[in-house]
Every structure is written in structure tokens, then in C-alpha cells.
Design an enzyme around this catalytic site. Sequence first.
Site, PDB file in Angstrom:
ATOM      1  N   LYS A   1      64.227   5.346 -60.665  1.00  0.00           N
ATOM      2  CA  LYS A   1      64.894   4.049 -60.709  1.00  0.00           C
ATOM      3  C   LYS A   1      63.981   2.865 -61.073  1.00  0.00           C
ATOM      4  O   LYS A   1      62.957   2.890 -60.773  1.00  0.00           O
ATOM      5  CB  LYS A   1      65.352   3.808 -59.178  1.00  0.00           C
ATOM      6  CG  LYS A   1      66.357   4.834 -58.727  1.00  0.00           C
ATOM      7  CD  LYS A   1      66.746   4.495 -57.321  1.00  0.00           C
ATOM      8  CE  LYS A   1      68.017   5.160 -56.742  1.00  0.00           C
ATOM      9  NZ  LYS A   1      68.225   5.168 -55.509  1.00  0.00           N
TER      10      LYS A   1
ATOM     11  N   ARG B   1      44.111  16.217 -50.583  1.00  0.00           N
ATOM     12  CA  ARG B   1      43.776  15.072 -49.830  1.00  0.00           C
ATOM     13  C   ARG B   1      42.503  15.289 -48.845  1.00  0.00           C
ATOM     14  O   ARG B   1      41.567  14.285 -48.615  1.00  0.00           O
ATOM     15  CB  ARG B   1      44.903  14.533 -49.000  1.00  0.00           C
ATOM     16  CG  ARG B   1      45.875  14.018 -49.962  1.00  0.00           C
ATOM     17  CD  ARG B   1      47.068  13.445 -49.292  1.00  0.00           C
ATOM     18  NE  ARG B   1      47.870  12.676 -49.837  1.00  0.00           N
ATOM     19  CZ  ARG B   1      49.248  12.356 -49.827  1.00  0.00           C
ATOM     20  NH1 ARG B   1      49.654  12.998 -48.885  1.00  0.00           N
ATOM     21  NH2 ARG B   1      50.012  11.488 -50.513  1.00  0.00           N
TER      22      ARG B   1
ATOM     23  N   GLY C   1      52.607   3.696 -52.890  1.00  0.00           N
ATOM     24  CA  GLY C   1      52.905   2.478 -52.642  1.00  0.00           C
ATOM     25  C   GLY C   1      51.768   1.680 -52.580  1.00  0.00           C
ATOM     26  O   GLY C   1      51.829   0.209 -53.184  1.00  0.00           O
TER      27      GLY C   1
ATOM     28  N   GLY D   1      53.207   9.713 -56.938  1.00  0.00           N
ATOM     29  CA  GLY D   1      53.164  10.929 -56.793  1.00  0.00           C
ATOM     30  C   GLY D   1      53.770  11.979 -57.837  1.00  0.00           C
ATOM     31  O   GLY D   1      53.330  12.873 -58.025  1.00  0.00           O
TER      32      GLY D   1
END
Length: 396
Positions: free
Chosen positions: A198, A35, A377, A354
Site C-alpha cells: 500500500k 535477531r 517502522g 520486513g
Amino acid sequence: MQDIKTYDFSGKKAIVRVDFNVPLNDKFEVADDTRIRAALATINQIIKKNGSVILMSHLGRPKSGYEERFSLKHIVNHLSELLGKEVKFADNCIGQQAKDISSTLISGEILLLENLRFYKEEKSGDEDFAKKLSELADIYVNDAFGTAHRAHASTTVIAKFFPNDKMFGYLIENELTNIDNVVKNSKKPFTAIMGGAKVSSKISIIKELLKKVDNLIIGGGMTYTFIKAQGGNIGSSLVEENKLDMALEIIDLAKKYNVNLLLPIDSINADKFANDANIEETEVGNVSDNWIGLDIGNKTIEKYIEVINNSATILWNGPMGVFEMSNFEKGTKKIGEAIALSTQKGAFSLVGGGDSVAATNKYGLSKNVSYISTGGGALLEYMEGKELPGIKAIKN
Ligand code: AMP
């Protein structure tokens, strides 16, 4: 909105929101600097154009106020080595010291502010806090894509204090161009590969993608919710009982939109959730009682590879199995390799989220895909067509 490529920063101070939320080891050294490296292009451009740079970021999840382990002072040396330049540090992101150092910055100098999230005002999007940050600089640059979906003080609210002097950094610009390549200008056939634990966390993006893709490949833990919904036996595999209807709705929507929905046909199962478990390979709807499906099976891999091979645009979000354990990594590894091969043949591939990024790195494939997104997200929300507050604040 200004353009980082052409803006003249001479004699100006730019406050840049970066994402330096990096993992630190027990000695508080930077364990993975991806990053930080991702922000270098923007920092170097401002310096090259004779500006000075004030960097601001969050690190970790401090509860309230200062916490040593989340101090950004731990990354000063590493950043300074990467830039080949001294980096000054203000041990409070607002206040007199930050004002004093920033007011004396000259062209080419760099100041890093302490963790923004030591103030709860950062996440609450407090206007007064944003104003104090804005007073340190002449221009605002947002280069933190990973937090662009949050209306925090430093990602969104601050932009209003720079009605004309605001812009995206190179990282955000690149993200938007590459994601648009997938969702707005995709070449056909377009294949989305969705995995991970999920289905609930990915329902909206799956529904949105169904309007755009030719093939939707499903893998990972979410598989078993689809299989159970259709009456299969899934043993003790991961399932979201309250999402069975949703899984059927997705199957119907795929038919409606004429999308080739690919669900696993076979499954690698374990008698406990551990790498040294006993293993069986069964049809996906025939998992033995008490056994847990932890990876896609060999027939599934073969079928998926064929589709990936024939795709012109590929989006990958989420592993095909519990790839953290060597006995259940084959599906994820093979799918990653197939994406790399298809990319080599000319397909455009974007990996985001991720765990698929971690898998791409683990199997040495990061240089063999077209683009790796830094957003989790933020990536999913942007692809769903939502307007991200951090993006809107710059464009308006
Ligand atoms: P997500 O954050 O939703 O993308 O989920 C990623 C996680 O899903 C990884 O840590 C995987 O180990 C996990 N996962 C993948 N396949 C399965 C599976 N069949 N059962 C349980 N967890 C899984």
C-alpha cells in the site's frame, strides 16, 4: 551518554534492552535467530569488559499476563549455545526472583528476564515499572532498534533512572551509522526503490525522500493507485481509492523537486490471486477487466535495472510484486540482483522493511548488499527525520 566501545564494565551489571522477538516453530524452538545473533556483539563486549548482563525483551503479542507460547524461556538454550555460556532465567521480569538472581550475578554471568509484555505497563510506558527494572542494574544499554520508535518502559522511560550510565549497543550504533549514510551523507545519484502493498503506509517517507533522491522507483501493489489516478485501467488490481489525490500530489512533488519518478510501464497480471492463475502481460494502464496486476513486467525490469546500475546510493523498501508466489517473483528477484551487482561495483545499498529483507534472504543476496536494517517502522520514522523516543532518551 556513554560509549560501549570504551566503557569499563568491571564489576557492573548492565541491563540491556534487546530485540529477541523471534519466530518459534510448533516445538517452541527458535526458527530464525537473526535477531539473537544481532545482539551478540553487545553482550560479548560487556562480558569481555568484565561486566554482567541482564537481558530484557518482548516476544510476540501477549494479550494480558503470562502466556506459555510467548515465554522467553523457549530461547534460553539457543542463546546459551550461541554464547557458549550458561544463561540464567528469571520467570518474571520484575519481583523478588529477578532481584535475587541479579544481585548475585558476578562478572561474565548472563541473566535473561521473562517477556516484558506480560505486563501491560511495558507498552504504556509506566514509570514505576521502568523504575523496578532499573533497580536490577547499574547501567542501561539500548540495543533494540526495531522498538526504538516506541516510548515503552524498557525502550525509553527506563533511561531516566540512569542519567549518566546509559548508552547504545553496537546494533543501534550500526543502524544509525548506516542509515545516516543513506539519508544524510548519500552519494549521488541516490535511488530509492519503494514497493510493497500500500502507498498509504509509505506516503510520509516518500514525501521526505523526494527532497533527497535523484530517482524514485515505484513497484508492488502501490503502483496501481498511481496508474488509476492518471486514468489508466487497472482491472481488479489493488488500489486505494482514497489515495488517488495523494498519488497525483506525489507525481507533482517529484516534478517540483526535479526527481526522476519511475512508475512501471508494463505489468504481469493474473485472473485470480493464486500462483496457478492464468497470466497475461500488458501495459500497466491496460490491465484487462477482473485481472489483477501482481508483478512488474519485463520492460519495467529492464528500465529499473539501468537506473539501479547507475546509482551510487540505493535504498530498497518493499517488494516489486507478490514475490511469495513463484510466478510473480521475477520483478523482486531481478531488482534484488541488480542492487547486489551495483553494490559490487561500489554503490552503497541499504535494505529495510520486513518483506524486502525476506526477499533478500530468499534470493541469497543478504551478503551482497551493504547493510540490512533490523527496523521496519523505526527505520522509516528515523529516515523521515523524526526523533525516535528510544534514541532521544539515550542522547539527552
Ligand atoms: P508491505 O508490508 O507494504 O511492504 O507489503 C508487502 C506485501 O506486498 C508482500 O506480501 C507482497 O506480496 C505484497 N504485494 C506486492 N506487490 C503486490 C501487488 N501487485 N498486489 C498485491 N500485493 C502485492
